[in-house]
Design a protein around this motif. Structure first.
Motif, mmCIF file in Angstrom:
data_model
loop_
_atom_site.group_PDB
_atom_site.id
_atom_site.type_symbol
_atom_site.label_atom_id
_atom_site.label_comp_id
_atom_site.label_asym_id
_atom_site.label_seq_id
_atom_site.Cartn_x
_atom_site.Cartn_y
_atom_site.Cartn_z
ATOM 1 N N HIS A 259 0.933 -1.351 0.061
ATOM 2 C CA HIS A 259 -0.038 0.058 -0.039
ATOM 3 C C HIS A 259 0.912 1.160 0.039
ATOM 4 N N GLU A 260 1.641 1.290 0.922
ATOM 5 C CA GLU A 260 2.731 2.550 1.133
ATOM 6 C C GLU A 260 3.392 2.875 -0.430
ATOM 7 N N GLN A 261 3.826 1.796 -0.958
ATOM 8 C CA GLN A 261 4.574 1.999 -2.150
ATOM 9 C C GLN A 261 3.655 2.311 -3.502
ATOM 10 N N ARG A 262 2.338 1.839 -3.285
ATOM 11 C CA ARG A 262 1.661 2.221 -4.111
ATOM 12 C C ARG A 262 1.095 3.734 -4.256
ATOM 13 N N THR A 263 0.988 4.059 -3.148
ATOM 14 C CA THR A 263 0.656 5.607 -2.923
ATOM 15 C C THR A 263 1.944 6.443 -3.252
ATOM 16 N N ALA A 264 2.925 6.154 -3.386
ATOM 17 C CA ALA A 264 4.249 6.779 -3.801
ATOM 18 C C ALA A 264 4.118 6.859 -5.408
ATOM 19 N N LEU A 265 3.274 5.867 -6.130
ATOM 20 C CA LEU A 265 3.444 6.042 -7.608
ATOM 21 C C LEU A 265 3.082 7.409 -7.922
ATOM 22 N N PRO A 266 3.577 7.936 -9.006
ATOM 23 C CA PRO A 266 2.993 9.176 -9.589
ATOM 24 C C PRO A 266 1.818 9.026 -10.023
ATOM 25 N N GLY A 267 0.822 9.934 -10.085
ATOM 26 C CA GLY A 267 -0.527 9.636 -10.715
ATOM 27 C C GLY A 267 -1.575 8.843 -9.993
ATOM 28 N N ILE A 268 -1.205 8.712 -8.777
ATOM 29 C CA ILE A 268 -2.227 7.921 -7.816
ATOM 30 C C ILE A 268 -2.676 8.709 -6.673
ATOM 31 N N LEU A 269 -3.976 8.519 -6.644
ATOM 32 C CA LEU A 269 -4.395 9.208 -5.406
ATOM 33 C C LEU A 269 -4.566 8.280 -4.281
ATOM 34 N N PRO A 270 -3.959 8.622 -3.132
ATOM 35 C CA PRO A 270 -3.937 7.813 -1.986
ATOM 36 C C PRO A 270 -5.440 6.845 -1.790
ATOM 37 N N MET A 271 -6.351 7.637 -1.825
ATOM 38 C CA MET A 271 -7.834 6.991 -1.721
ATOM 39 C C MET A 271 -7.944 5.786 -2.628
ATOM 40 N N ARG A 272 -7.139 5.830 -3.637
ATOM 41 C CA ARG A 272 -7.608 4.971 -4.868
ATOM 42 C C ARG A 272 -6.666 3.878 -4.818
ATOM 43 N N ALA A 273 -5.462 3.896 -4.064
ATOM 44 C CA ALA A 273 -4.310 3.109 -4.082
ATOM 45 C C ALA A 273 -4.810 1.419 -4.185
ATOM 46 N N ASP A 274 -5.581 1.250 -3.090
ATOM 47 C CA ASP A 274 -6.001 -0.107 -2.993
ATOM 48 C C ASP A 274 -7.195 -0.669 -4.029
ATOM 49 N N MET A 275 -8.194 0.254 -4.177
ATOM 50 C CA MET A 275 -9.275 -0.067 -4.907
ATOM 51 C C MET A 275 -8.914 -0.290 -6.285
ATOM 52 N N LEU A 276 -7.727 0.412 -6.826
ATOM 53 C CA LEU A 276 -6.981 0.303 -8.214
ATOM 54 C C LEU A 276 -6.690 -1.013 -8.578
ATOM 55 N N VAL A 277 -6.250 -1.922 -7.511
ATOM 56 C CA VAL A 277 -5.717 -3.157 -7.593
ATOM 57 C C VAL A 277 -6.778 -3.950 -7.988
ATOM 58 N N VAL A 278 -7.965 -4.032 -7.291
ATOM 59 C CA VAL A 278 -8.845 -5.124 -7.587
ATOM 60 C C VAL A 278 -9.829 -4.457 -8.845
ATOM 61 N N ALA A 279 -9.613 -3.027 -9.195
ATOM 62 C CA ALA A 279 -10.470 -2.754 -10.371
ATOM 63 C C ALA A 279 -9.583 -3.212 -11.629
ATOM 64 N N SER A 280 -8.048 -3.324 -11.415
ATOM 65 C CA SER A 280 -7.204 -3.490 -12.556
ATOM 66 C C SER A 280 -7.334 -4.923 -12.825
ATOM 67 N N VAL A 281 -7.576 -5.738 -12.004
ATOM 68 C CA VAL A 281 -7.761 -7.209 -11.967
ATOM 69 C C VAL A 281 -9.131 -7.306 -12.887
ATOM 70 N N LEU A 282 -10.173 -6.681 -12.620
ATOM 71 C CA LEU A 282 -11.438 -6.711 -13.358
ATOM 72 C C LEU A 282 -11.191 -6.456 -14.836
ATOM 73 N N ILE A 283 -10.480 -5.169 -15.177
ATOM 74 C CA ILE A 283 -10.178 -4.567 -16.179
ATOM 75 C C ILE A 283 -9.487 -5.646 -17.090
ATOM 76 N N GLU A 284 -8.471 -6.373 -16.685
ATOM 77 C CA GLU A 284 -7.523 -7.431 -17.318
ATOM 78 C C GLU A 284 -8.523 -8.544 -17.744
ATOM 79 N N LEU A 285 -9.261 -9.214 -16.577
ATOM 80 C CA LEU A 285 -10.214 -9.997 -17.126
ATOM 81 C C LEU A 285 -11.058 -9.592 -18.487
ATOM 82 N N VAL A 286 -11.778 -8.489 -18.351
ATOM 83 C CA VAL A 286 -12.628 -7.904 -19.065
ATOM 84 C C VAL A 286 -11.781 -7.868 -20.560
#
Length: 317
Positions: A259-286
């Motif tokens: 989580h800490e490393q994700r929030t440090a990525l350029p372009g990421i809102l801390p609020m979205r850092a974890d949700m973006l993981v599960v959302a990206s799994v969904l996008i990849e499946l689609v």
């Protein structure tokens, strides 16, 4: 003569959006945008999977609406349309929050169903992306629900709303979001989604969409990761291309970091850092289910769809 100024509020499960426009006097003129802003409310945090809005997000929602009311007064808004979606739709205390919002701000909130939400999202996306005559798959990943729409520039071929939003997926598959999302959790989420999204697979087989248009905060974040910086709401273009290569690179990063490393990525809102993981799994499946290789983002969604509908209605009068 005082101009008609309209406020459109979209109360999503993660984010509350406010759009203030001055309505045109001429029949076919475009409205002038006066303000476009959003507040991360995380309405589903700590309760959506139990069917309740928890106390802290409940208070955040009231606070956000009080802030929106100030903006509306500042901009001398004459008309308001406020809609709420998944979290308010399915929570036992959703009606109480609607009542409290009205009592504290005078704003009347309309809680809309998933099908109506999908329809408005499609109308909004069409304002940002020239879909043309070929069918496209529109995907809006909310915190509570996910809308899939197969549409072209004039017709909706199929639409469905699924209660599998990012907060629900997080609660179900990512019990410790402070850590790395393990491969077995990815596999479990994908297996679950394959089952739930059987109607999508059937619709894709039938209508063969040629591209994917993502209309949600997750896609905005992935586009920000692609350019390496976080953009303000006002900076977002109506639409931008999200390359497959950039998505796969971001997906790999998101899965391999804490989580800490994700929030440090350029372009990421801390609020979205974890949700973006599960959302990206969904996008990849689609992407796997559809074989689509061309993706675009749309900064326009439900509230722009509502505005387009209102403009079309007034033009027809």
């Amino acid at each position: 003569m005082r101009h008609r100024r309209l406020a459109l509020i979209d109360m999503g499960t993660n984010t509350f959006h406010l759009l203030i426009v001055e309505m045109p006097e001429a029949r076919h003129a475009q409205p002038i945008t006066l303000l476009r802003t959003k507040v991360g409310v995380r309405l589903g945090e700590g309760g959506i999977s139990q069917g309740r809005i928890a106390q802290a997000p409940y208070e955040r929602a009231l606070h956000a609406l009080a802030g929106f009311k100030e903006e509306m007064e500042l901009h001398q808004v004459t008309d308001v349309r406020a809609t709420a979606t998944s979290a308010m739709r399915v929570s036992q205390n959703g009606p109480a929050l609607v009542q409290d919002i009205f009592e504290q701000t005078g704003i009347r909130v309309e809680v809309i169903g998933g099908e109506r939400e999908a329809e408005l999202i499609a109308k909004g996306v069409r304002q940002a992306v020239p879909l043309g005559p070929e069918p496209h798959l529109i995907l809006d990943i909310g915190g509570g629900s996910v809308e899939f729409i197969i549409a072209n520039d004039s017709q909706i071929f199929w639409k469905q709303s699924f209660e599998i939003g990012a907060q629900r997926l997080l609660d179900r598959f990512f019990p410790d979001p402070s850590g790395i999302f393990p491969p077995e959790a990815v596999a479990a989420e994908q297996e679950y989604l394959r089952e739930v999204l059987a109607p999508l697979s059937a619709a894709v087989q039938q209508h063969r969409p040629v591209g994917l248009v993502g209309a949600s905060g997750s896609f905005d974040s992935l586009a920000d990761m692609q350019i390496g910086r976080l953009r303000r709401e006002a900076e977002l273009p109506p639409s931008s291309e999200l390359t497959l290569e950039s998505f796969r690179r971001s997906y790999g990063q998101l899965l391999s970091l804490t989580h800490e490393q994700r929030t440090a990525l350029p372009g990421i809102l801390p609020m979205r850092a974890d949700m973006l993981v599960v959302a990206s799994v969904l996008i990849e499946l689609v992407l796997q289910l559809t074989g689509i290789t061309h993706m675009r983002t749309s900064a326009y969604a439900l509230k722009e769809g509502l505005l387009a509908e209102m403009l079309a209605g007034s033009a027809a009068e």
